[in-house]
Design an enzyme around this catalytic site. Structure first.
Site, PDB file in Angstrom:
ATOM      1  N   GLY A  13      57.476 -82.628   7.310  1.00  0.00           N
ATOM      2  CA  GLY A  13      56.910 -81.992   5.869  1.00  0.00           C
ATOM      3  C   GLY A  13      57.724 -82.163   4.923  1.00  0.00           C
ATOM      4  O   GLY A  13      57.755 -81.512   4.086  1.00  0.00           O
ATOM      5  N   SER A  14      58.724 -83.120   4.870  1.00  0.00           N
ATOM      6  CA  SER A  14      59.646 -83.319   3.728  1.00  0.00           C
ATOM      7  C   SER A  14      58.880 -83.773   2.568  1.00  0.00           C
ATOM      8  O   SER A  14      59.194 -83.217   1.276  1.00  0.00           O
ATOM      9  CB  SER A  14      60.764 -84.320   4.103  1.00  0.00           C
ATOM     10  OG  SER A  14      60.412 -85.440   3.961  1.00  0.00           O
ATOM     11  N   ASN A 105      47.318 -91.743   0.063  1.00  0.00           N
ATOM     12  CA  ASN A 105      48.355 -91.823   1.104  1.00  0.00           C
ATOM     13  C   ASN A 105      49.659 -92.471   0.715  1.00  0.00           C
ATOM     14  O   ASN A 105      49.692 -93.098  -0.132  1.00  0.00           O
ATOM     15  CB  ASN A 105      47.892 -92.195   2.329  1.00  0.00           C
ATOM     16  CG  ASN A 105      48.298 -92.216   3.650  1.00  0.00           C
ATOM     17  OD1 ASN A 105      49.236 -91.349   3.631  1.00  0.00           O
ATOM     18  ND2 ASN A 105      48.163 -92.697   4.683  1.00  0.00           N
ATOM     19  N   HIS A 107      52.754 -94.579   2.509  1.00  0.00           N
ATOM     20  CA  HIS A 107      53.406 -95.479   3.896  1.00  0.00           C
ATOM     21  C   HIS A 107      54.658 -96.095   3.600  1.00  0.00           C
ATOM     22  O   HIS A 107      55.017 -96.592   2.657  1.00  0.00           O
ATOM     23  CB  HIS A 107      52.349 -96.471   4.049  1.00  0.00           C
ATOM     24  CG  HIS A 107      52.473 -97.433   5.325  1.00  0.00           C
ATOM     25  ND1 HIS A 107      52.298 -96.758   6.295  1.00  0.00           N
ATOM     26  CD2 HIS A 107      53.030 -98.439   5.669  1.00  0.00           C
ATOM     27  CE1 HIS A 107      52.744 -97.383   7.547  1.00  0.00           C
ATOM     28  NE2 HIS A 107      53.254 -98.544   6.979  1.00  0.00           N
TER      29      HIS A 107
HETATM   30  C1  GRF Z   1      56.595 -90.749   5.536  1.00  0.00           C
HETATM   31  O1  GRF Z   1      57.533 -91.706   5.571  1.00  0.00           O
HETATM   32  C2  GRF Z   1      55.359 -91.195   4.896  1.00  0.00           C
HETATM   33  O2  GRF Z   1      55.304 -92.364   4.252  1.00  0.00           O
HETATM   34  C3  GRF Z   1      54.605 -91.416   6.386  1.00  0.00           C
HETATM   35  O3  GRF Z   1      55.228 -90.136   7.430  1.00  0.00           O
HETATM   36  C4  GRF Z   1      56.291 -89.847   6.518  1.00  0.00           C
HETATM   37  C5  GRF Z   1      56.125 -88.251   6.349  1.00  0.00           C
HETATM   38  O4  GRF Z   1      57.600 -87.699   6.344  1.00  0.00           O
HETATM   39  N1  GRF Z   1      53.280 -91.533   6.356  1.00  0.00           N
HETATM   40  P1  GRF Z   1      57.512 -86.109   6.252  1.00  0.00           P
HETATM   41  O5  GRF Z   1      56.717 -85.442   7.555  1.00  0.00           O
HETATM   42  O6  GRF Z   1      56.613 -85.532   4.965  1.00  0.00           O
HETATM   43  O7  GRF Z   1      58.929 -85.583   6.363  1.00  0.00           O
END
Ligand code: GRF
Length: 185
Positions: A13-14, A105, A107
């Site tokens: 969830g960062s 989204n 990625h």
């Molecule tokens: C990110 O690197 C995003 O691109 C991918 O998942 C990660 C999410 O990280 N789809 P976090 O859970 O928000 O820390």
């Protein structure tokens, strides 16, 4: 009136944290599993829902998608950001009368290279010198929706998978909330 906006999480969830810090008006956080993202939403007092199903071969994607659609509609959600969400919705989510071009989204690669859940590992193993982050519309394909923004991240000679991943995520925490803010405006 700000758009009614939902964020979908499955992991640490960062990105959600970065959106909260940037004061994006988040009306709903949806998680598909117990995860730190839900705790972040709780701390920020954002309404949150855990829609968990047994994932695996028996997973009913259509039913999960219908339940999520019903949730979005009940909360009158107009824009959705996937932030590390690991479930792919069935195509009914992206119908013209549902959330077509309303789900964004991000990625951790320069799409169309390295789709899927192991993008950073695969790019690293391939020996790329540059990867990065891609913001795109979500659709029923895996990381295959129209691209809206990209930013490159160089791999440094001393990088490990973890440091490479973290530098890509740092870029995402910057460009994704900023992009969403512009989209809302
Ligand atoms: C990110 O690197 C995003 O691109 C991918 O998942 C990660 C999410 O990280 N789809 P976090 O859970 O928000 O820390």
């Amino acid at each position: 009136m700000p758009l009614r906006f939902a964020v979908l999480v499955s992991g640490t969830g960062s990105l959600l944290e970065a959106m909260i810090e940037r004061e994006l008006p988040i009306q709903l956080v949806l998680a598909d599993r117990q995860c730190r993202g839900l705790e972040i939403a709780a701390t920020a007092r954002i309404p949150r829902v855990l829609l968990h199903r047994k994932f695996g071969p028996a997973f009913d994607r259509e039913a999960y998608t219908r339940d999520t659609l019903a949730l979005f509609r009940a909360h009158r959600i107009e824009l959705v950001a996937m932030a590390g969400f690991k479930t792919i919705f069935a195509s009914l989510m992206f119908a013209a009368d549902a959330y077509q071009m309303k789900i964004v989204n991000t990625h951790p690669s320069l799409l169309p290279a390295f789709k899927g859940g192991r993008a950073v590992e695969e790019a690293f193993a391939y020996g790329v010198k540059i990867s990065g982050s891609t913001i795109h519309w979500a659709n029923e394909t895996l990381d295959g929706g129209p691209i809206m923004a990209q930013e490159a991240v160089s791999r440094l000679p001393e990088d490990t998978i973890e440091t490479f991943r973290e530098r890509i995520k740092k870029v995402e925490r910057c460009i994704y909330p900023a992009f969403l803010q512009k989209l809302m405006a």
